[in-house]
Design a protein around this motif. Structure first.
Motif, PDB file in Angstrom:
ATOM      1  N   GLU A 297       1.151   5.888   4.973  1.00  0.00           N
ATOM      2  CA  GLU A 297       2.090   6.728   4.168  1.00  0.00           C
ATOM      3  C   GLU A 297       1.983   7.063   2.839  1.00  0.00           C
ATOM      4  O   GLU A 297       1.777   5.793   2.171  1.00  0.00           O
ATOM      5  CB  GLU A 297       3.453   6.498   4.682  1.00  0.00           C
ATOM      6  N   ASP A 298       1.863   8.162   2.423  1.00  0.00           N
ATOM      7  CA  ASP A 298       1.586   8.379   1.047  1.00  0.00           C
ATOM      8  C   ASP A 298       2.612   7.676   0.071  1.00  0.00           C
ATOM      9  O   ASP A 298       3.814   7.831   0.361  1.00  0.00           O
ATOM     10  CB  ASP A 298       1.588   9.871   0.364  1.00  0.00           C
ATOM     11  N   GLY A 299       2.240   7.023  -0.965  1.00  0.00           N
ATOM     12  CA  GLY A 299       3.180   6.200  -1.803  1.00  0.00           C
ATOM     13  C   GLY A 299       4.006   5.246  -1.191  1.00  0.00           C
ATOM     14  O   GLY A 299       4.881   5.116  -2.078  1.00  0.00           O
ATOM     15  N   ALA A 300       3.455   4.621  -0.240  1.00  0.00           N
ATOM     16  CA  ALA A 300       4.166   3.451   0.133  1.00  0.00           C
ATOM     17  C   ALA A 300       3.839   2.270   0.081  1.00  0.00           C
ATOM     18  O   ALA A 300       4.829   1.208   0.410  1.00  0.00           O
ATOM     19  CB  ALA A 300       4.400   3.808   1.787  1.00  0.00           C
ATOM     20  N   TYR A 301       2.665   1.881  -0.510  1.00  0.00           N
ATOM     21  CA  TYR A 301       2.195   0.299  -0.697  1.00  0.00           C
ATOM     22  C   TYR A 301       2.165  -0.120  -2.042  1.00  0.00           C
ATOM     23  O   TYR A 301       1.677   0.463  -2.730  1.00  0.00           O
ATOM     24  CB  TYR A 301       0.807   0.362   0.024  1.00  0.00           C
ATOM     25  N   ASP A 302       2.524  -1.219  -2.280  1.00  0.00           N
ATOM     26  CA  ASP A 302       2.473  -1.690  -3.491  1.00  0.00           C
ATOM     27  C   ASP A 302       1.040  -2.429  -4.002  1.00  0.00           C
ATOM     28  O   ASP A 302       0.767  -2.574  -4.990  1.00  0.00           O
ATOM     29  CB  ASP A 302       3.439  -2.921  -3.601  1.00  0.00           C
TER      30      ASP A 302
ATOM     31  N   LEU B 261      -0.749   4.514  -2.581  1.00  0.00           N
ATOM     32  CA  LEU B 261      -0.209   3.477  -3.310  1.00  0.00           C
ATOM     33  C   LEU B 261       1.125   4.071  -4.118  1.00  0.00           C
ATOM     34  O   LEU B 261       1.201   5.215  -4.623  1.00  0.00           O
ATOM     35  CB  LEU B 261      -1.405   3.525  -4.854  1.00  0.00           C
ATOM     36  N   ALA B 262       1.898   2.947  -4.115  1.00  0.00           N
ATOM     37  CA  ALA B 262       3.154   3.418  -4.559  1.00  0.00           C
ATOM     38  C   ALA B 262       3.491   3.176  -6.254  1.00  0.00           C
ATOM     39  O   ALA B 262       2.556   2.890  -6.634  1.00  0.00           O
ATOM     40  CB  ALA B 262       4.422   2.376  -3.947  1.00  0.00           C
ATOM     41  N   PRO B 263       4.377   3.874  -6.736  1.00  0.00           N
ATOM     42  CA  PRO B 263       4.900   3.751  -8.119  1.00  0.00           C
ATOM     43  C   PRO B 263       4.569   2.227  -8.473  1.00  0.00           C
ATOM     44  O   PRO B 263       5.406   1.344  -7.752  1.00  0.00           O
ATOM     45  CB  PRO B 263       6.082   4.429  -8.471  1.00  0.00           C
TER      46      PRO B 263
ATOM     47  N   GLN C 286       0.870   2.949 -12.330  1.00  0.00           N
ATOM     48  CA  GLN C 286      -0.072   2.158 -11.498  1.00  0.00           C
ATOM     49  C   GLN C 286      -1.203   1.433 -12.200  1.00  0.00           C
ATOM     50  O   GLN C 286      -1.337   1.613 -13.452  1.00  0.00           O
ATOM     51  CB  GLN C 286      -0.723   3.055 -10.266  1.00  0.00           C
TER      52      GLN C 286
ATOM     53  N   GLY D  88       2.424   0.344  -8.325  1.00  0.00           N
ATOM     54  CA  GLY D  88       1.448  -0.525  -7.424  1.00  0.00           C
ATOM     55  C   GLY D  88       0.158  -0.726  -7.977  1.00  0.00           C
ATOM     56  O   GLY D  88      -0.198  -0.468  -9.081  1.00  0.00           O
TER      57      GLY D  88
ATOM     58  N   GLY E  25       1.951   7.485 -12.372  1.00  0.00           N
ATOM     59  CA  GLY E  25       2.739   6.757 -11.479  1.00  0.00           C
ATOM     60  C   GLY E  25       2.926   5.217 -11.913  1.00  0.00           C
ATOM     61  O   GLY E  25       3.186   4.196 -11.100  1.00  0.00           O
TER      62      GLY E  25
END
Length: 130
Positions: A8-13, A31-33, A61, A35, A59
């Motif tokens: 899922e877009d933007g879901a992983y730390d 990658l999540a904000p 990141q 992340g 982000g």
């Protein structure tokens, strides 16, 4: 073409990438904000892209790189400590390794061909008789 595997877009730390190329682009989108993406290989052989700092700022990141070869050369003490801790985690069952195939050593060429053709999942192990 990379199968995102349901990411899922933007879901992983944390995204760990050993493949590079299109897979790194998929990982970056996932990658999540705040992340972090850790690049520790480029199995795809694709040219490495340069990352603009603005892409990180947007982000909040981070990106880091890891080379076991460089770590062994420059900080063997640190590599030994990490290896010891890693083996302990596997030994006590905290971390499990997904071994899908065990082949005898005399079939090493078959194992290499299977891995190189990307027909394998999990780990392929060469067994040595005691």
């Amino acid at each position: 073409d990379v199968d995102a595997g349901g990411l899922e877009d933007g879901a992983y730390d944390l995204v760990l990438d050993s493949i590079g190329g299109d897979a790194r682009a998929v990982g970056w989108k996932a990658l999540a904000p705040f992340g972090m993406l850790i690049a520790y290989g480029n199995a795809s052989g694709a040219p490495e892209e340069r990352l603009a700092p603005a892409a990180l700022r947007t982000g909040n990141q981070r990106v880091a790189g890891l080379s076991i070869s460089a770590l062994a050369r420059e900080r063997p003490d640190l590599l030994a400590a990490v290896a010891q801790r890693s083996f302990a985690l596997v030994g006590d069952g905290t971390v499990t390794i997904d071994v899908r195939s065990v082949l005898p050593l005399d079939r090493a060429a078959d194992a290499h061909r299977a891995v190189e053709s990307r027909r394998t999942t999990g780990k392929t192990v060469l067994g040595v008789a005691a």
